[in-house]
Design an enzyme around this catalytic site. Sequence first.
Site, PDB file in Angstrom:
ATOM      1  N   HIS A  26      19.985  -4.041   5.358  1.00  0.00           N
ATOM      2  CA  HIS A  26      19.082  -5.087   5.837  1.00  0.00           C
ATOM      3  C   HIS A  26      19.868  -6.383   6.002  1.00  0.00           C
ATOM      4  O   HIS A  26      20.176  -7.057   5.016  1.00  0.00           O
ATOM      5  CB  HIS A  26      17.949  -5.309   4.836  1.00  0.00           C
ATOM      6  CG  HIS A  26      17.059  -4.118   4.646  1.00  0.00           C
ATOM      7  ND1 HIS A  26      17.445  -3.015   3.924  1.00  0.00           N
ATOM      8  CD2 HIS A  26      15.794  -3.857   5.070  1.00  0.00           C
ATOM      9  CE1 HIS A  26      16.446  -2.117   3.917  1.00  0.00           C
ATOM     10  NE2 HIS A  26      15.447  -2.605   4.605  1.00  0.00           N
ATOM     11  N   HIS A 257      15.405  -7.910  10.765  1.00  0.00           N
ATOM     12  CA  HIS A 257      15.199  -7.430   9.400  1.00  0.00           C
ATOM     13  C   HIS A 257      16.187  -6.317   9.043  1.00  0.00           C
ATOM     14  O   HIS A 257      16.973  -6.450   8.110  1.00  0.00           O
ATOM     15  CB  HIS A 257      13.750  -6.923   9.305  1.00  0.00           C
ATOM     16  CG  HIS A 257      13.332  -6.455   7.953  1.00  0.00           C
ATOM     17  ND1 HIS A 257      13.156  -7.304   6.899  1.00  0.00           N
ATOM     18  CD2 HIS A 257      13.045  -5.206   7.487  1.00  0.00           C
ATOM     19  CE1 HIS A 257      12.769  -6.615   5.830  1.00  0.00           C
ATOM     20  NE2 HIS A 257      12.698  -5.351   6.161  1.00  0.00           N
ATOM     21  N   GLU A 401      -1.744  -9.338 -16.130  1.00  0.00           N
ATOM     22  CA  GLU A 401      -1.027  -8.273 -16.820  1.00  0.00           C
ATOM     23  C   GLU A 401       0.239  -7.836 -16.086  1.00  0.00           C
ATOM     24  O   GLU A 401       1.250  -7.527 -16.708  1.00  0.00           O
ATOM     25  CB  GLU A 401      -1.943  -7.066 -17.050  1.00  0.00           C
ATOM     26  CG  GLU A 401      -3.110  -7.330 -17.986  1.00  0.00           C
ATOM     27  CD  GLU A 401      -4.271  -8.039 -17.302  1.00  0.00           C
ATOM     28  OE1 GLU A 401      -4.228  -8.186 -16.056  1.00  0.00           O
ATOM     29  OE2 GLU A 401      -5.211  -8.445 -18.011  1.00  0.00           O
ATOM     30  N   HIS A 463     -12.937   0.932 -18.814  1.00  0.00           N
ATOM     31  CA  HIS A 463     -12.062   0.425 -19.866  1.00  0.00           C
ATOM     32  C   HIS A 463     -11.573   1.521 -20.812  1.00  0.00           C
ATOM     33  O   HIS A 463     -10.940   1.233 -21.811  1.00  0.00           O
ATOM     34  CB  HIS A 463     -12.799  -0.659 -20.679  1.00  0.00           C
ATOM     35  CG  HIS A 463     -12.967  -1.944 -19.926  1.00  0.00           C
ATOM     36  ND1 HIS A 463     -13.646  -2.029 -18.736  1.00  0.00           N
ATOM     37  CD2 HIS A 463     -12.515  -3.209 -20.197  1.00  0.00           C
ATOM     38  CE1 HIS A 463     -13.625  -3.287 -18.304  1.00  0.00           C
ATOM     39  NE2 HIS A 463     -12.948  -4.013 -19.162  1.00  0.00           N
TER      40      HIS A 463
END
Lengths: 652, 652
Positions: A26, A257, A401, A463
């Site tokens: 790249h 790219h 998280e 959960h």
Amino acid sequence: MTDIQSMANAIRFLAIDTILNAGEGHQGVPLGMAEIAATLYANHLKAAPADPLWPDRDRVVLSNGHGSTLLYSLLHLAGYDAVSLDALQTFRRLGSTCAGHPEIEQHAGIEITTGLLGQGIACAVGMAVAEARLNAEFGGDLVDHRTWAFVGDGCLQEGVGQEAVSLAGHLRLGKLTFLSDDNHITDDGDTMLSISEDVPARFRAAGWHVQELDGHDIAAVDAALAAAKDDPRPSLLACRTTIARGLPRLQGQRGGHSAPLKPQDREEACAELGWSAGSFEVPEPVRADWAQAMQRAATDYGDWQSRHAAHDDRAEFDRWTSGALPEDWAGTGSRLRAQAALEPRATILSSGDVCDALAEALPETLVLCADLEAPTNHKRGRHALTAQDRSGSYVHCGVREHLMGAMTDGIAAHGGLRPVNVTYLAFADYERPAMRMAALMELPGLFVFSHDSIGVGSNGPTHQPVEILASYRAMPNFRVFRPADAIETAEAWEISMESRRTPALLALSKQDALPVRRDGAENLSRRGAYMLPGHEGARDVTLLATGTEVALAVEARALLAEEGIRAAVVSMPCWELFEEQDPAYRAEVLGTAPRVGVEAAMEFGWQRWLDRGDAFVGMTDFGASDRTEVLYRHFGITAERIAEEARGLLGR
Amino acid sequence: MTDIQSMANAIRFLAIDTILNAGEGHQGVPLGMAEIAATLYANHLKAAPADPLWPDRDRVVLSNGHGSTLLYSLLHLAGYDAVSLDALQTFRRLGSTCAGHPEIEQHAGIEITTGLLGQGIACAVGMAVAEARLNAEFGGDLVDHRTWAFVGDGCLQEGVGQEAVSLAGHLRLGKLTFLSDDNHITDDGDTMLSISEDVPARFRAAGWHVQELDGHDIAAVDAALAAAKDDPRPSLLACRTTIARGLPRLQGQRGGHSAPLKPQDREEACAELGWSAGSFEVPEPVRADWAQAMQRAATDYGDWQSRHAAHDDRAEFDRWTSGALPEDWAGTGSRLRAQAALEPRATILSSGDVCDALAEALPETLVLCADLEAPTNHKRGRHALTAQDRSGSYVHCGVREHLMGAMTDGIAAHGGLRPVNVTYLAFADYERPAMRMAALMELPGLFVFSHDSIGVGSNGPTHQPVEILASYRAMPNFRVFRPADAIETAEAWEISMESRRTPALLALSKQDALPVRRDGAENLSRRGAYMLPGHEGARDVTLLATGTEVALAVEARALLAEEGIRAAVVSMPCWELFEEQDPAYRAEVLGTAPRVGVEAAMEFGWQRWLDRGDAFVGMTDFGASDRTEVLYRHFGITAERIAEEARGLLGR
């Protein structure tokens, strides 16, 4: 005066040559960010390529990891021996230092494995937090360095990148700088296909110091880097760049790219940039400029060594940075096991007990928690690391998280601290990409999870993990612990803190676990599985269980004993460690009698320990919403059911 | 004139009574957002509780799902029969409509399962996209509704929530409104512990219409809702609220979130709010106001029925919204199988062929892709759905995989469209929380992944799944397809489009797959596994393989045949479907001969199909960076190695 433009062009041509030689790669990033990188290295970076592991070096992260030839070119030019011409010429080949995406090799200057977008900048936040904590502990004489992260638009679209921006601003990580490559080109074409937000405004909203500039204007980049260092906030250099700049055919185009390069592209670039050196050749004056730049980068190195040699805390600093445990660690382990609660107690609380004890006994532990201080209870002996006070060993990461997982990786990669990551097990799915990176990088993060099963109760199936244990047991180089009681919990911590190259997950209960009724004189969890006391001699059936279900197996053993059926109970806190034992031990523990596996989770993977015809007591679907004890009965995970299955196997 | 304040207080007391009765629950949200919710329902919502599945209803999402009693109270007061007093009184108990967190039950008005933070608002973006696409297809006479999402600060800290904000602004989803509960309290205490960003500024940076207001000021909320409807951008009502408002002991406190309520709290709230009704009692004037409000909400319902009855596209609209396939679907399936490429071809490209054909044959398919248009090639027959043009059936989601997964859920839950989610398999880890929700909600999303193994090549181990197949095979109610060639790829699509309650994942190759050399007359993948042609009669060994490795097994069969060893090759595109077959079929396919399992992934889980002593050829660790063919040799996943293992099993 160094010629930064030529230094930048040297990056460009090394990248072009490396990609041409490999036949793939790249080019967009190295050609678009060459001036930014060269200016950073020429005038601002602190590094000593001759001592790549110098603890006080600046950390450089390439978050847009597909642009790896930018990093490899930089490291080669900066004089990292491990990034030799040979390494560049084996780019993207087995065994090369120069893999397709950067893979952690700190002796070569590659600080961290990047790869999937967004994780690099999130790891960088962890590195900056580590620096702040260590600076507070040991002072600026030993710890005073910066974290620089090269960033593409993709990293900032990813949620984890957004979490990183938000928390870094909140914590005022002033030594963290993002160098963004705003080239308006994404894999699909113009970035306007999928993003139109005002990125600088977004950073300002999060409390960042933002500078917008032309990423090819060396003076502007230089001034912005200087200003970034002077500002107490984390800094964004929003650099407007041209992708693949210098390649007339591709610059500013979607193909910039990673469209395959041709030899003619190199010729055209030489003409465009006035470059005449051959393939993989760096003109001597440019090499000299790079050498001079790196001499400046290492200015402080000698002074640091002197300060370090004279520092009172040197021994402790060296211990922390080496990752070595304290001398009395064995005693600490014994004490943790001896002090483990013998009354019924949730294993997450037992884990909190250990964490509390280690606040003093292992002060390099740094606890990260995602807004669950009360239910996880791992802050007792600690205070928070905040924007104002870096001395704390507990970070309120907010409800972020994925970032927290990546910060764990970044802290572990930074070195000097032992990160401990705390939340509910259901959120392990949010953290999974970062946990995978810990396994891949062989970083010893500890991931402590509470609420590990239907024991969650009425918060319901969203959960309640049922497949998460299996999903991590499937992952290479990861230890999944599911301790049965306080002693096994302490043991899992002990083993995990001793680990240098393998991360671990602790699946812990919200509800009380019953003690498995053994003393903690020896850390039996090191064997991964072991037979519980209470049974001697021949057996008719073996009950294999983990976590809170071990207590059910013990209860089932008693029920069966009343009928004259001899059952052995095997606690299996860590399959991976059991797998490592010698076959004779495994055979002894597993026995030859029929087996019942017991775990409040899906059976998937248990076939490793059960033969056809054996039984399994666990979950067959997602959970439900009701009290813990109701759910265990509803899903048939009871001592009675275990006993019934055992009887069935024996034809009684 | 309805008394909205009393309507709001009715929400409060139903929530209090429900939580007191259950002995647990989260009062912070329902008490803090009561005025916002009551005003929405009184003056702005479009809904017909008597016909909860009315396709043109507004969608309401409670993203802060722990505050579920807000939603249950609303639905009860609004007259949804399924949310009866009995349902409220069994809150958080097995079988109740009122689970701990909302779980999708659209006949009861619960539009989607929320749960882990952030996913609800991301699903809401999917719902708004679905509305936009259907509105463009069928016109405003049939489709013209809004999506309202209740949002807590936690949802906005989560990365997936940030991705939602960014893309919703980019797509100018003007019928999407977030109602945010800015109460400054998080589980750990003050939100300032973990966030200090300027949330309204962050939304403005993403192109949202933002209004900041007092969430307890009914007139202000009413005006803001009206302004939101008038603005062409998505709207944020940033509502400053007091958590647990009305409970003197807890309001504005950290304990307001979910500290256990006492009967005395209710008494104090009655005094504070001037409420005298008994437990679960709604005063008649308040009930009347709610009834009147819902009469307004359903104003358009009768007109819509008339317009629908007279609409030319009624049959097609009904088919889309019912989820039924077109009448000639069987023909389409046959055609897809018949047209499947028989030359070597990457299965991701074969999937693109199917996707292209379905752009016409199944126009309700809506493809979402995360900035990988070129390498995944699923846009050929489609154009983009953009801010300016809603007629497209392809959404450039940007590098935001978690959002894309949740949008898939939201689109499927909205109804009327079949979402198809496209990216690389490595990113399945980013999407996992949303994919789990699809399985849990029994929504038929199709998740198409390319680059499914070390076949990725030199991008290296970060991008090479080795454990992801196992991680989803462990998940309940998810079908993992790994097709061996173009025919199996078409079959997997066919099966997945027919699925109504089970999501599926297609793990597809970047590299060419060899055809398995059978005709596609019958969809054999429906059996999950089947024996390939080329072997008859008794066998000495069975080779079980998936995906691109099936070709290696076929090659190994030929090698073994040269030595007189009779090998059968079983292709196993979908374990879950094979598991559902009758035992006789499974036994016939698996045979009784020794087995070699072959898959370029970890062995974990394969024990289900292999007996002790059988062999496995696959991965034992993470991958590496080099060309595909080099990696297959390096890791020993070759026909020669399979043959060798087979010989070993036979003692030759």
